[in-house]
Design an enzyme around this catalytic site. Structure first.
Site, PDB file in Angstrom:
ATOM      1  N   ASN A  32      -6.937  -2.182  14.322  1.00 32.78           N
ATOM      2  CA  ASN A  32      -8.350  -2.416  14.003  1.00 32.78           C
ATOM      3  C   ASN A  32      -8.534  -3.667  13.128  1.00 32.78           C
ATOM      4  OD1 ASN A  32      -7.379  -1.615  11.533  1.00 32.78           O
ATOM      5  ND2 ASN A  32      -8.727   0.144  11.284  1.00 32.78           N
ATOM      6  N   GLU A  42      -9.478  -1.770   5.343  1.00 29.51           N
ATOM      7  CA  GLU A  42     -10.065  -1.363   6.609  1.00 29.51           C
ATOM      8  C   GLU A  42     -11.332  -2.175   6.920  1.00 29.51           C
ATOM      9  OE1 GLU A  42      -8.222   0.344   8.331  1.00 29.51           O
ATOM     10  OE2 GLU A  42      -7.782   2.355   7.632  1.00 29.51           O
ATOM     11  N   HIS A  58      -6.842  -4.295  10.284  1.00 27.69           N
ATOM     12  CA  HIS A  58      -6.586  -4.145   8.842  1.00 27.69           C
ATOM     13  C   HIS A  58      -5.313  -4.868   8.415  1.00 27.69           C
ATOM     14  CE1 HIS A  58      -4.329   0.018   9.195  1.00 27.69           C
ATOM     15  NE2 HIS A  58      -3.463  -0.953   9.199  1.00 27.69           N
ATOM     16  N   ASP A  90       0.821  -1.214   0.000  1.00 28.12           N
ATOM     17  CA  ASP A  90       0.000   0.000   0.000  1.00 28.12           C
ATOM     18  C   ASP A  90       0.854   1.264   0.000  1.00 28.12           C
ATOM     19  OD1 ASP A  90       1.027  -0.280   2.561  1.00 28.12           O
ATOM     20  OD2 ASP A  90      -0.903  -0.665   3.516  1.00 28.12           O
TER      21      ASP A  90
HETATM   22  C1  GLP Z   1      -0.040   0.427   8.613  1.00 28.69           C
HETATM   23  C2  GLP Z   1       0.128  -0.320   7.263  1.00 28.69           C
HETATM   24  C3  GLP Z   1      -0.039  -1.796   7.432  1.00 28.69           C
HETATM   25  C4  GLP Z   1       0.663  -2.185   8.721  1.00 28.69           C
HETATM   26  C5  GLP Z   1      -0.147  -1.681   9.881  1.00 28.69           C
HETATM   27  C6  GLP Z   1       0.483  -1.897  11.244  1.00 28.69           C
HETATM   28  O1  GLP Z   1      -0.890   1.496   8.554  1.00 28.69           O
HETATM   29  N1  GLP Z   1      -0.703   0.119   6.201  1.00 28.69           N
HETATM   30  O2  GLP Z   1       0.472  -2.465   6.307  1.00 28.69           O
HETATM   31  O3  GLP Z   1       0.763  -3.573   8.826  1.00 28.69           O
HETATM   32  O4  GLP Z   1      -0.562  -0.365   9.678  1.00 28.69           O
HETATM   33  O5  GLP Z   1       1.495  -0.988  11.513  1.00 28.69           O
HETATM   34  P1  GLP Z   1       2.516  -1.144  12.704  1.00 28.69           P
HETATM   35  O6  GLP Z   1       3.428  -2.268  12.335  1.00 28.69           O
HETATM   36  O7  GLP Z   1       3.241   0.175  12.759  1.00 28.69           O
HETATM   37  O8  GLP Z   1       1.737  -1.443  13.931  1.00 28.69           O
END
Ligand code: GLP
Length: 252
Positions: A140, A147, A142, A71
């Site tokens: 959440n 989402e 995702h 993404d």
């Molecule tokens: C981000 C990314 C995801 C990631 C998630 C968790 O916003 N879009 O691909 O896995 O949120 O992030 P973190 O590893 O900082 O908790």
């Protein structure tokens, strides 16, 4: 239904990073032309660092590897310090022998985001799909930026970020107002099409959602729960992220 996920719990950050990096290394050794699906966020930073060390020690060769990131924020300039484009250069691509022409990240600068989504999906298809997909998980539920919703979005698409995601990711920006409100993300079908998946989570903040995703109902309200239906997912968790699933695991 037979429980299909393989869950590995490790004791600390060092073991977490090593375990995840080893798995990626094994994939690359098995198929030096692998198509890797890559994730951003805080969770993989140490894993990428470990991979860079392995590469510098001559143990991992990225020369034949192709990558597709999950993404990117929208809109965002590639040069923005918080773009996933910048993140991937800083954390991995600038330190290993990958051919930059073989790395793909959705463009946060695209004039027509829908056309960008379609072209990205097409590129993944042309590459033969993802061999090995690395995933983090949002608090959440995702994966990528898929989402919670009333349905599972299928292919690469343009998405409004959830308020929780904007709040979670505000820590990386000067202020919450600077967090882009939209993103381009691979879809659930794109991700589920990967031959193998590595889901990674650390920290107490992920314990609740890990329980829901791995042992709760399969629902688009918890997008990661769909992974229960994939035939080859390994989940690597530290003790804190695994805190709420210990009893469920003994029943698996
Ligand atoms: C981000 C990314 C995801 C990631 C998630 C968790 O916003 N879009 O691909 O896995 O949120 O992030 P973190 O590893 O900082 O908790």
């Amino acid at each position: 239904m037979n429980y299909k996920l393989t869950i590995k719990i490790v004791k600390d950050a060092a073991e977490f990073n090593k375990t995840c990096a080893e798995k990626i290394k094994e994939q690359i050794a098995k198929n030096p032309q692998s198509v890797l699906g890559l994730a951003t966020g805080g969770t993989p930073v140490g894993v990428y660092k470990e991979l860079v060390s392995m590469h510098k020690a001559g143990a991992v060769d990225f020369g034949g590897i192709k990558t597709f990131n999950l993404d990117e924020y929208y809109p965002i300039e590639k040069g923005n310090s918080q773009s996933y484009y910048t993140y991937m250069g800083e954390n991995l691509f600038d330190h290993v022998n990958i051919n930059k022409a073989n790395t793909n990240i959705p463009s946060g600068e695209a004039k027509d985001p829908q056309a960008e989504c379609d072209a990205y999906e097409e590129k993944i298809t042309k590459a033969g799909g993802i061999d090995y997909q690395i995933l983090g998980i949002g608090s959440n539920g995702h994966i990528g930026f898929n989402e919670p919703d009333d349905f599972f979005p299928d292919r690469t698409h343009f998405v409004d970020l959830n308020q929780k995601t904007i709040e979670d990711n505000a820590r990386y920006f000067d202020s919450i107002d600077d967090v882009p409100k939209k993103a381009i993300t691979m879809g659930i079908k794109t991700i589920m099409g990967a031959k193998k998946i590595l889901l990674m989570a650390t920290g107490a903040g992920k314990a609740g959602i890990i329980k829901e995703a791995l042992f709760g109902n399969i629902t688009p309200k918890v997008p990661a729960s769909i992974l229960q239906l994939h035939s080859d997912v390994t989940v690597v968790l530290d003790e804190a992220a695994a805190a709420e699933i210990k009893s469920s695991i003994s029943n698996v």
